[in-house]
Design a protein around this motif. Structure first.
Motif, PDB file in Angstrom:
ATOM      1  N   LEU A  10      10.881  -0.422   1.233  1.00 12.07           N
ATOM      2  CA  LEU A  10      10.310   0.299   2.312  1.00 12.07           C
ATOM      3  C   LEU A  10       9.280  -0.483   3.200  1.00 12.07           C
ATOM      4  O   LEU A  10       8.535  -1.374   2.503  1.00 12.07           O
ATOM      5  CB  LEU A  10       9.495   1.630   1.614  1.00 12.07           C
ATOM      6  N   LEU A  11       9.010  -0.049   4.400  1.00 10.97           N
ATOM      7  CA  LEU A  11       7.997  -0.839   5.392  1.00 10.97           C
ATOM      8  C   LEU A  11       7.441   0.092   6.297  1.00 10.97           C
ATOM      9  O   LEU A  11       8.214   0.916   6.788  1.00 10.97           O
ATOM     10  CB  LEU A  11       8.716  -1.933   6.111  1.00 10.97           C
ATOM     11  N   HIS A  12       6.119  -0.018   6.326  1.00 10.76           N
ATOM     12  CA  HIS A  12       5.357   0.669   7.536  1.00 10.76           C
ATOM     13  C   HIS A  12       5.984   0.202   8.768  1.00 10.76           C
ATOM     14  O   HIS A  12       6.064  -1.275   8.815  1.00 10.76           O
ATOM     15  CB  HIS A  12       3.926   0.430   7.252  1.00 10.76           C
ATOM     16  N   LYS A  13       5.898   0.871   9.746  1.00  7.98           N
ATOM     17  CA  LYS A  13       6.414   0.282  11.083  1.00  7.98           C
ATOM     18  C   LYS A  13       5.362  -0.687  11.661  1.00  7.98           C
ATOM     19  O   LYS A  13       5.679  -1.602  12.192  1.00  7.98           O
ATOM     20  CB  LYS A  13       6.592   1.556  12.104  1.00  7.98           C
ATOM     21  N   SER A  14       4.193  -0.404  11.331  1.00  3.00           N
ATOM     22  CA  SER A  14       3.111  -1.297  11.476  1.00  3.00           C
ATOM     23  C   SER A  14       3.305  -2.647  11.126  1.00  3.00           C
ATOM     24  O   SER A  14       3.045  -3.773  11.688  1.00  3.00           O
ATOM     25  CB  SER A  14       1.765  -0.802  11.411  1.00  3.00           C
ATOM     26  N   CYS A  15       3.491  -2.685   9.782  1.00  2.00           N
ATOM     27  CA  CYS A  15       3.861  -4.052   8.997  1.00  2.00           C
ATOM     28  C   CYS A  15       5.162  -4.668   9.633  1.00  2.00           C
ATOM     29  O   CYS A  15       4.913  -5.936   9.582  1.00  2.00           O
ATOM     30  CB  CYS A  15       4.033  -3.747   7.530  1.00  2.00           C
ATOM     31  N   MET A  16       6.165  -3.889   9.824  1.00  2.00           N
ATOM     32  CA  MET A  16       7.232  -4.714  10.445  1.00  2.00           C
ATOM     33  C   MET A  16       6.943  -5.188  11.733  1.00  2.00           C
ATOM     34  O   MET A  16       7.587  -6.340  11.866  1.00  2.00           O
ATOM     35  CB  MET A  16       8.114  -3.349  10.802  1.00  2.00           C
ATOM     36  N   LYS A  17       6.037  -4.760  12.754  1.00  2.65           N
ATOM     37  CA  LYS A  17       5.749  -5.438  13.667  1.00  2.65           C
ATOM     38  C   LYS A  17       5.178  -6.441  13.597  1.00  2.65           C
ATOM     39  O   LYS A  17       5.058  -7.198  14.636  1.00  2.65           O
ATOM     40  CB  LYS A  17       5.162  -4.442  14.682  1.00  2.65           C
ATOM     41  N   SER A  18       4.154  -6.514  12.651  1.00  2.00           N
ATOM     42  CA  SER A  18       3.100  -7.427  12.640  1.00  2.00           C
ATOM     43  C   SER A  18       3.649  -8.785  11.843  1.00  2.00           C
ATOM     44  O   SER A  18       2.999  -9.743  11.984  1.00  2.00           O
ATOM     45  CB  SER A  18       1.741  -6.774  11.824  1.00  2.00           C
ATOM     46  N   ILE A  19       4.612  -8.707  11.045  1.00  2.00           N
ATOM     47  CA  ILE A  19       5.206  -9.925  10.387  1.00  2.00           C
ATOM     48  C   ILE A  19       6.069 -10.910  11.308  1.00  2.00           C
ATOM     49  O   ILE A  19       6.731 -10.460  11.736  1.00  2.00           O
ATOM     50  CB  ILE A  19       5.687  -9.353   9.058  1.00  2.00           C
ATOM     51  N   PRO A  20       5.259 -12.075  11.550  1.00  2.00           N
ATOM     52  CA  PRO A  20       5.999 -13.116  12.272  1.00  2.00           C
ATOM     53  C   PRO A  20       7.174 -13.612  11.377  1.00  2.00           C
ATOM     54  O   PRO A  20       7.224 -13.963  10.388  1.00  2.00           O
ATOM     55  CB  PRO A  20       4.993 -14.039  12.740  1.00  2.00           C
ATOM     56  N   ARG A  21       8.156 -14.346  12.279  1.00  2.00           N
ATOM     57  CA  ARG A  21       9.297 -14.944  11.862  1.00  2.00           C
ATOM     58  C   ARG A  21       8.776 -16.375  11.125  1.00  2.00           C
ATOM     59  O   ARG A  21       9.488 -16.895  10.535  1.00  2.00           O
ATOM     60  CB  ARG A  21      10.262 -15.120  12.491  1.00  2.00           C
ATOM     61  N   GLN A  22       7.843 -16.809  12.249  1.00  2.00           N
ATOM     62  CA  GLN A  22       7.290 -18.134  11.552  1.00  2.00           C
ATOM     63  C   GLN A  22       5.951 -18.362  12.187  1.00  2.00           C
ATOM     64  O   GLN A  22       5.427 -17.675  12.870  1.00  2.00           O
ATOM     65  CB  GLN A  22       8.342 -19.104  12.178  1.00  2.00           C
ATOM     66  N   LEU A  23       5.120 -19.344  11.297  1.00  2.00           N
ATOM     67  CA  LEU A  23       3.799 -19.535  11.513  1.00  2.00           C
ATOM     68  C   LEU A  23       3.553 -21.010  12.195  1.00  2.00           C
ATOM     69  O   LEU A  23       3.953 -21.917  11.312  1.00  2.00           O
ATOM     70  CB  LEU A  23       2.826 -19.119  10.389  1.00  2.00           C
ATOM     71  N   GLU A  45       0.799  -1.224  -0.036  1.00  2.00           N
ATOM     72  CA  GLU A  45       0.093  -0.005   0.125  1.00  2.00           C
ATOM     73  C   GLU A  45       0.902   1.197   0.127  1.00  2.00           C
ATOM     74  O   GLU A  45       1.890   1.197   0.443  1.00  2.00           O
ATOM     75  CB  GLU A  45      -0.836  -0.004   1.307  1.00  2.00           C
ATOM     76  N   LEU A  46       0.219   2.402  -0.566  1.00  2.00           N
ATOM     77  CA  LEU A  46       1.063   3.619  -0.555  1.00  2.00           C
ATOM     78  C   LEU A  46       1.256   4.064   0.811  1.00  2.00           C
ATOM     79  O   LEU A  46       0.498   3.973   1.806  1.00  2.00           O
ATOM     80  CB  LEU A  46       0.211   4.667  -1.264  1.00  2.00           C
ATOM     81  N   CYS A  47       2.715   4.123   1.158  1.00  2.00           N
ATOM     82  CA  CYS A  47       3.063   4.778   2.355  1.00  2.00           C
ATOM     83  C   CYS A  47       2.236   5.963   2.823  1.00  2.00           C
ATOM     84  O   CYS A  47       2.240   6.055   4.129  1.00  2.00           O
ATOM     85  CB  CYS A  47       4.688   4.970   2.435  1.00  2.00           C
ATOM     86  N   SER A  48       2.068   7.025   2.025  1.00  2.00           N
ATOM     87  CA  SER A  48       1.367   8.095   2.627  1.00  2.00           C
ATOM     88  C   SER A  48      -0.110   7.960   3.218  1.00  2.00           C
ATOM     89  O   SER A  48      -0.676   8.552   3.638  1.00  2.00           O
ATOM     90  CB  SER A  48       1.315   9.129   1.638  1.00  2.00           C
ATOM     91  N   SER A  49      -0.593   6.787   2.648  1.00  2.00           N
ATOM     92  CA  SER A  49      -1.818   6.426   3.125  1.00  2.00           C
ATOM     93  C   SER A  49      -2.190   5.793   4.468  1.00  2.00           C
ATOM     94  O   SER A  49      -2.999   5.666   5.067  1.00  2.00           O
ATOM     95  CB  SER A  49      -2.582   5.392   2.124  1.00  2.00           C
ATOM     96  N   SER A  50      -0.839   5.610   5.117  1.00  2.00           N
ATOM     97  CA  SER A  50      -0.871   5.159   6.564  1.00  2.00           C
ATOM     98  C   SER A  50      -0.471   6.200   7.500  1.00  2.00           C
ATOM     99  O   SER A  50       0.348   6.901   7.188  1.00  2.00           O
ATOM    100  CB  SER A  50       0.116   3.974   6.623  1.00  2.00           C
ATOM    101  N   SER A  51      -0.898   6.002   8.671  1.00  2.00           N
ATOM    102  CA  SER A  51      -0.478   6.651   9.832  1.00  2.00           C
ATOM    103  C   SER A  51       0.569   6.183  10.326  1.00  2.00           C
ATOM    104  O   SER A  51       1.287   7.108  11.007  1.00  2.00           O
ATOM    105  CB  SER A  51      -1.527   7.067  10.919  1.00  2.00           C
ATOM    106  N   SER A  52       0.970   5.206  10.106  1.00  2.00           N
ATOM    107  CA  SER A  52       2.261   4.612  10.579  1.00  2.00           C
ATOM    108  C   SER A  52       3.484   5.099   9.986  1.00  2.00           C
ATOM    109  O   SER A  52       3.651   5.551   8.846  1.00  2.00           O
ATOM    110  CB  SER A  52       2.027   3.050  10.359  1.00  2.00           C
TER     111      SER A  52
END
Length: 195
Positions: A143-156, A125-132
């Motif tokens: 590039l990564l949103h900080k919220s995406c960075m925190k939400s992606i797990p290393r393993q499922l 998603e466009l980075c400007s559309s996020s408040s993160s």
């Protein structure tokens, strides 16, 4: 004359070897590398190997060195020794940088004026559309949103899609679609079966 499988130089001094296989290596070449390491870029333990006919899953460059670290648990993950041993960069308030396991280079806070034209590499998603906040590596256009960075797990673990644990890997190969839903995969990133 015999040559070391590790450094490629002639065999001198203390050496280990297997005569039937014609495999020989300097003791010093073995001693300088740990047999098993834990890398910041992969959740499974990595073991030293002389298999090097693949691309590095950290920097995506072809491995042409004599040693490589590969996943102990059969994942496809392979990395140059230098890439596997690269230390994690901690948060730095001074430069606003973060080292994230999805990318080789440190990610720096992106100026809000630059966010209008860039997309998050995880959610696309466009980075400007996020408040993160957005962090990125301008050299790689990653590039990564900080919220995406925190939400992606290393393993499922224990997910319903596949009986094995799925491990997040950066991948030099470009797979076109997800095995589960058939949608386009984000380039270079995926969850893969560890078996």
């Amino acid at each position: 004359m015999r040559w070391c499988a590790g450094c490629g130089r002639p065999l001198t001094g203390p050496t280990y070897g297997c005569r039937p296989c014609k495999y020989f290596i300097h003791k010093s070449c073995l001693d300088e590398l740990k047999a098993e390491v834990q890398s910041f870029y992969h959740p499974c333990p990595l073991t030293i190997s002389t298999e090097y006919d693949a691309s590095c899953y950290v920097c995506f460059k072809f491995i042409n060195s004599n040693f490589v670290y590969k996943c102990k648990l059969s994942c496809r993950f392979r990395a140059h020794v230098e890439c596997a041993l690269k230390p994690m960069v901690e948060y730095s308030d001074k430069e606003y940088t973060i080292q994230h396991f999805t990318h080789l280079h440190p990610l720096k806070l992106v100026d809000s004026n630059q966010k209008d034209e860039v997309f998050c590499s995880i959610c696309e998603e466009l980075c400007s559309s996020s408040s993160s906040s957005t962090y990125g590596c301008m050299e790689c256009k990653f590039l990564l949103h900080k919220s995406c960075m925190k939400s992606i797990p290393r393993q499922l673990i224990n997910q319903r899609i596949h009986p094995c644990t799925l491990i997040f890997i950066t991948c030099p190969c470009n797979f076109d679609e997800c095995d589960c839903c058939g949608k386009h995969l984000v380039s270079g990133m995926m969850f893969s079966c560890g078996m």
